[in-house]
Design a protein around this motif. Structure first.
Motif, PDB file in Angstrom:
ATOM      1  N   ALA A  19     -26.350  53.998  37.058  1.00 25.31           N
ATOM      2  CA  ALA A  19     -25.402  54.969  37.711  1.00 25.31           C
ATOM      3  C   ALA A  19     -24.255  54.074  38.325  1.00 25.31           C
ATOM      4  O   ALA A  19     -23.022  54.553  38.800  1.00 25.31           O
ATOM      5  N   MET A  20     -24.401  53.010  39.153  1.00 27.94           N
ATOM      6  CA  MET A  20     -23.769  52.237  39.939  1.00 27.94           C
ATOM      7  C   MET A  20     -22.790  51.201  39.158  1.00 27.94           C
ATOM      8  O   MET A  20     -22.294  50.470  39.915  1.00 27.94           O
ATOM      9  N   ILE A  21     -22.977  50.875  37.873  1.00 26.63           N
ATOM     10  CA  ILE A  21     -22.309  49.913  37.009  1.00 26.63           C
ATOM     11  C   ILE A  21     -20.863  49.833  37.337  1.00 26.63           C
ATOM     12  O   ILE A  21     -20.136  50.928  37.668  1.00 26.63           O
ATOM     13  N   GLY A  22     -20.224  48.654  37.973  1.00 28.32           N
ATOM     14  CA  GLY A  22     -18.967  48.577  38.192  1.00 28.32           C
ATOM     15  C   GLY A  22     -18.573  48.723  39.556  1.00 28.32           C
ATOM     16  O   GLY A  22     -17.373  48.433  40.127  1.00 28.32           O
ATOM     17  N   GLU A  23     -19.574  49.349  40.689  1.00 29.54           N
ATOM     18  CA  GLU A  23     -19.413  49.338  41.924  1.00 29.54           C
ATOM     19  C   GLU A  23     -19.622  48.225  42.704  1.00 29.54           C
ATOM     20  O   GLU A  23     -20.565  47.274  42.533  1.00 29.54           O
ATOM     21  N   ASP A  24     -18.735  47.810  43.657  1.00 32.17           N
ATOM     22  CA  ASP A  24     -19.038  46.695  44.507  1.00 32.17           C
ATOM     23  C   ASP A  24     -20.265  46.895  45.332  1.00 32.17           C
ATOM     24  O   ASP A  24     -20.606  47.941  45.733  1.00 32.17           O
ATOM     25  N   GLU A  25     -20.743  45.876  45.996  1.00 34.71           N
ATOM     26  CA  GLU A  25     -21.855  45.906  46.789  1.00 34.71           C
ATOM     27  C   GLU A  25     -21.553  45.443  48.249  1.00 34.71           C
ATOM     28  O   GLU A  25     -20.651  44.640  48.675  1.00 34.71           O
ATOM     29  N   ASN A  26     -22.363  46.131  49.197  1.00 33.01           N
ATOM     30  CA  ASN A  26     -22.185  45.738  50.647  1.00 33.01           C
ATOM     31  C   ASN A  26     -23.440  45.650  51.191  1.00 33.01           C
ATOM     32  O   ASN A  26     -24.186  46.755  51.133  1.00 33.01           O
ATOM     33  N   ILE A  27     -23.954  44.541  51.707  1.00 33.13           N
ATOM     34  CA  ILE A  27     -25.307  44.554  52.342  1.00 33.13           C
ATOM     35  C   ILE A  27     -25.385  44.486  53.843  1.00 33.13           C
ATOM     36  O   ILE A  27     -24.744  43.911  54.287  1.00 33.13           O
ATOM     37  N   VAL A  28     -26.076  45.425  54.626  1.00 31.51           N
ATOM     38  CA  VAL A  28     -26.226  45.432  55.904  1.00 31.51           C
ATOM     39  C   VAL A  28     -27.874  45.805  56.367  1.00 31.51           C
ATOM     40  O   VAL A  28     -28.492  46.239  55.754  1.00 31.51           O
ATOM     41  N   ASN A  29     -27.850  45.215  57.411  1.00 27.47           N
ATOM     42  CA  ASN A  29     -29.156  45.641  58.288  1.00 27.47           C
ATOM     43  C   ASN A  29     -28.888  46.901  59.104  1.00 27.47           C
ATOM     44  O   ASN A  29     -28.176  46.712  60.283  1.00 27.47           O
ATOM     45  N   PRO A  30     -29.413  48.119  58.651  1.00 23.39           N
ATOM     46  CA  PRO A  30     -28.998  49.089  59.721  1.00 23.39           C
ATOM     47  C   PRO A  30     -29.536  49.055  61.190  1.00 23.39           C
ATOM     48  O   PRO A  30     -30.678  48.810  61.448  1.00 23.39           O
ATOM     49  N   ASN A  31     -28.569  49.543  61.873  1.00 28.23           N
ATOM     50  CA  ASN A  31     -29.143  49.333  63.433  1.00 28.23           C
ATOM     51  C   ASN A  31     -29.226  47.772  63.937  1.00 28.23           C
ATOM     52  O   ASN A  31     -29.926  47.749  64.679  1.00 28.23           O
ATOM     53  N   SER A  32     -28.585  46.919  62.740  1.00 27.93           N
ATOM     54  CA  SER A  32     -28.883  45.641  63.077  1.00 27.93           C
ATOM     55  C   SER A  32     -30.387  45.138  63.193  1.00 27.93           C
ATOM     56  O   SER A  32     -30.853  44.278  63.877  1.00 27.93           O
TER      57      SER A  32
END
Length: 679
Positions: A411-424
């Motif tokens: 479902a996410m084909i073509g969407e950019d990614e962003n990686i984070v650590n929640p609450n650091s």
């Protein structure tokens, strides 16, 4: 296969109605009765649509490790319902028939014999015939599933007497011309490219892949695979086949193997091809990507495994594919069959941890994730589980978290990614895809919500459990519930489709898969999400059963196995299949004074040990065992000083970091007077 002969210590071990292209996603609608070959005409056509990526690059691959063609065919509905775009077979070439045709993954039979080609023609005793392979591919096409074949071009079986005359003729007419001149040398220096591409690796004779007549013969094999329905290839030990500018032997040929097999095979423009290029030393991975199209990303897999087991999913660790400046044309994995078997990953990482890692790599934008399906009912205490070649692997490949993230990826084909650590918090990671969706993987304690997100405002349901709600408002994600420890949360609305839960069948977790000769075993059957589960014992007529009912199993006269086939359908008529095999238990005794011999390889140390144990966890001494007596150069003996019930023996050269052992896993049965040599 794995670079080198690295052995690691183990002490104990339907009918297609339409395929509508929407964006870059294919939706498949089927009639489950006809496409599954059922004679039951009482149910109506299904309305089930499974979303698959338009091409393998954008989807996911299921590695059907040691499943035979018929099992894959019968399991195709489950594979489609679990969101995979493609499946990968084990090698389908003719191969060495080891242990007189034994069919255990390890023990009386070996999984690795199908990595020991005797000819490049479709069909072998482990996986099935060419006709069965084609039938499997035909079934895959009905479900929109692509088929990748694991192929070996670099080597043959070390039992050269078993190599076919056709292959020898294609290799120039003799074994000497079939192999490289440097095949006489063992590969030890992986930084030497000439050695890496022409020396014998792990005892496996190195084919002269530059010889034109061999290339012609191998391309015929590839084309036969394509004619049967193959959609791509995985090249085993690709790093050991030379690139165009690699040094080579003075034999009049050129390093053009990759150019020919990539461009001259039929349907070349539409095939998905990748090479196993294990990283570590002078692997030239960017050049192999250019030559082949895709390679593996083995270092990334090891980093993900370490991150999961150490609860340290920092953004830096998760985001770096460890390919340097190479294009991101790669197949990613949490684990492969090599590291599962050879690196001890089976006892270092639980199935639940593998699934957490899978959620990480599959939620990401780049790479094509490959899911290695472990043996049925394997565990951190039992590497091989049911220990049977041909059967379906563990149900982990269709776990609800695995399914959810597979469909998320599509479902996410073509969407950019962003990686984070929640609450650091680096024990958890969130992989966002544009503003459309996010996957949260939490490896440790319950995680409080209220953290920032790029998700569009709205209410989201966790697609794993189908009930827990999360709210996004003004860039904050909140919920009445914490994110549980060791869990996966999959959030998206746009592109989500609800599918009927698949039927489940199996046997109880405490099932013992060995039956003493002449005895019977009581087996508890399980099922869920179905009201028509059936079992067929040893080919007899199918019998209906309910969850928790038992069946008495015995090995038929004249056979050494009993087979229990389990099937069920969900409310939409989609079939689930499982084949469970029970083997005759081997029991034997030896007396004090029994003497065995071992011929060690030249590369081993001079101090050789015998480690002996049995199923009662009794051992002759803690690892590495008792030092053997040197009889002559390279030959050692061990004499048993007491009576034993069903002992197993492992030979090794000590307890240190680079020690070697034979066999690599479960021990060998003991035969008085026998001389053991490494196969």
């Amino acid at each position: 296969m794995k670079d080198g002969d690295y052995l690691f210590k183990r002490i104990l071990s339907g009918l297609l109605v339409s395929a509508m292209l929407t964006g870059s996603v294919v939706y498949l609608t089927g009639c489950s009765n006809s496409q599954n070959g059922s004679d039951d005409n009482t149910s109506t056509n299904t309305s089930t649509e499974y979303a698959h990526a338009d091409k393998i690059d954008n989807g996911t691959i299921l590695q059907c490790f040691s499943w035979d063609f018929n099992t894959i065919k019968e399991s195709m509905a489950d594979i489609a319902a679990s969101g995979y775009t493609a499946l990968q077979t084990s090698p389908i070439n003719a191969c060495l028939e080891g242990e007189n045709g034994g069919m255990q993954l390890y023990g009386d039979g070996k999984w690795y014999y199908h990595y020991q080609p005797t000819d490049f023609k479709i069909g072998n005793y482990q996986l099935g015939t060419r006709d069965e392979f084609k039938a499997m591919c035909d079934e895959a096409e009905k479900y929109g599933i692509k088929v990748i074949v694991d192929v070996i071009a670099n080597h043959t079986t070390p039992t050269t007497s078993a190599v076919s005359q056709d292959l020898i003729d294609a290799g120039g007419g003799s074994l000497d011309t079939l192999y490289h001149k440097n095949n006489a040398y063992d590969l030890n220096d992986f930084s030497n490219r000439l050695a890496c591409t022409t020396y014998k690796m792990g005892g496996l004779p190195d084919i002269n892949t530059e010889r034109t007549s061999f290339q012609d013969y191998f391309i015929e094999y590839l084309n036969d695979c394509v004619a049967c329905g193959a959609d791509g290839f995985r090249y085993d030990t690709a790093k050991h086949i030379g690139l165009p500018d690699d040094p080579k032997e003075d034999d009049g040929f050129t390093n053009n193997f990759w150019q020919r097999v990539i461009t001259e095979v039929n349907n070349a423009d539409n095939l998905f091809i990748y090479g196993e290029v294990l990283q570590g030393n002078n692997e030239r991975i960017a050049d192999y990507i250019e030559a082949i199209g895709h390679t593996t990303a083995s270092t990334y897999g090891s980093k993900i495994r370490g991150a999961i087991t150490n609860n340290t999913l920092s953004k830096g660790t998760v985001s770096d594919y460890w390919l340097g400046d190479a294009p991101l044309n790669m197949v990613t994995w949490v684990e492969s069959h090599d590291n599962y078997i050879n690196d001890g990953n089976w006892y270092n990482m639980t199935k639940e941890q593998v699934i957490l890692g899978w959620a990480v790599i599959t939620a990401r934008k780049d790479g094509t994730p490959l899911f290695f399906d472990r043996p049925y009912y394997s565990s951190v205490e039992n590497e091989w589980g049911m220990n049977r070649i041909g059967t379906e692997g563990d149900d982990m490949y269709k776990d609800k978290s695995v399914k959810a993230v597979n469909f998320f990826r599509t479902a996410m084909i073509g969407e950019d990614e962003n990686i984070v650590n929640p609450n650091s918090d680096s024990t958890a990671v969130m992989i966002e895809r544009g503003t459309k969706g996010a996957v949260i993987v939490n490896t440790k304690d319950a995680l409080k919500t209220g953290f920032e997100t790029n998700l569009a405002d709205g209410t989201y349901v966790n697609r794993v459990d189908g009930k827990t709600e999360y709210t996004v408002k003004n860039g904050k994600l909140t919920s009445d519930a914490d994110i549980p420890a060791n869990s996966v949360v999959v959030l998206y609305n746009d592109g989500y489709k609800k599918y009927e839960a698949a039927a489940e069948v199996g046997v109880a977790e405490d099932t013992v898969f060995n039956i003493q000769s002449g005895k019977t075993a009581t087996v508890t059957l399980t099922c869920a999400n179905t009201d028509n589960a059936e079992y067929a014992l040893n080919g007899a007529a199918a019998v209906s059963y309910k969850n928790g009912e038992t069946v008495t199993v015995s090995v038929p006269s004249g056979s050494d196995i009993a087979t229990l086939e389990l099937t069920a359908k969900n409310s939409k008529g989609v079939k689930t299949y499982e084949r469970v095999v029970f083997a005759t238990e081997v029991k034997y005794s030896i007396s004090s004074g029994t003497k065995v011999y071992f011929e060690k390889p030249d590369s081993w140390g001079d101090q050789i040990f015998a480690y002996v144990y049995n199923d009662e966890l009794y051992e002759n001494e803690t690892w590495p065992g008792i030092e053997m007596t040197k009889e002559s150069d390279g030959k050692y003996s061990y004499t048993f000083t007491e009576d034993w019930e069903t002992p197993y023996i492992i030979f090794n050269d000590g307890d240190f970091a680079d020690s070697q052992q034979y066999p690599a896993d479960n021990g060998l049965t003991v035969e008085d007077g026998k001389t053991y040599t490494i196969e």
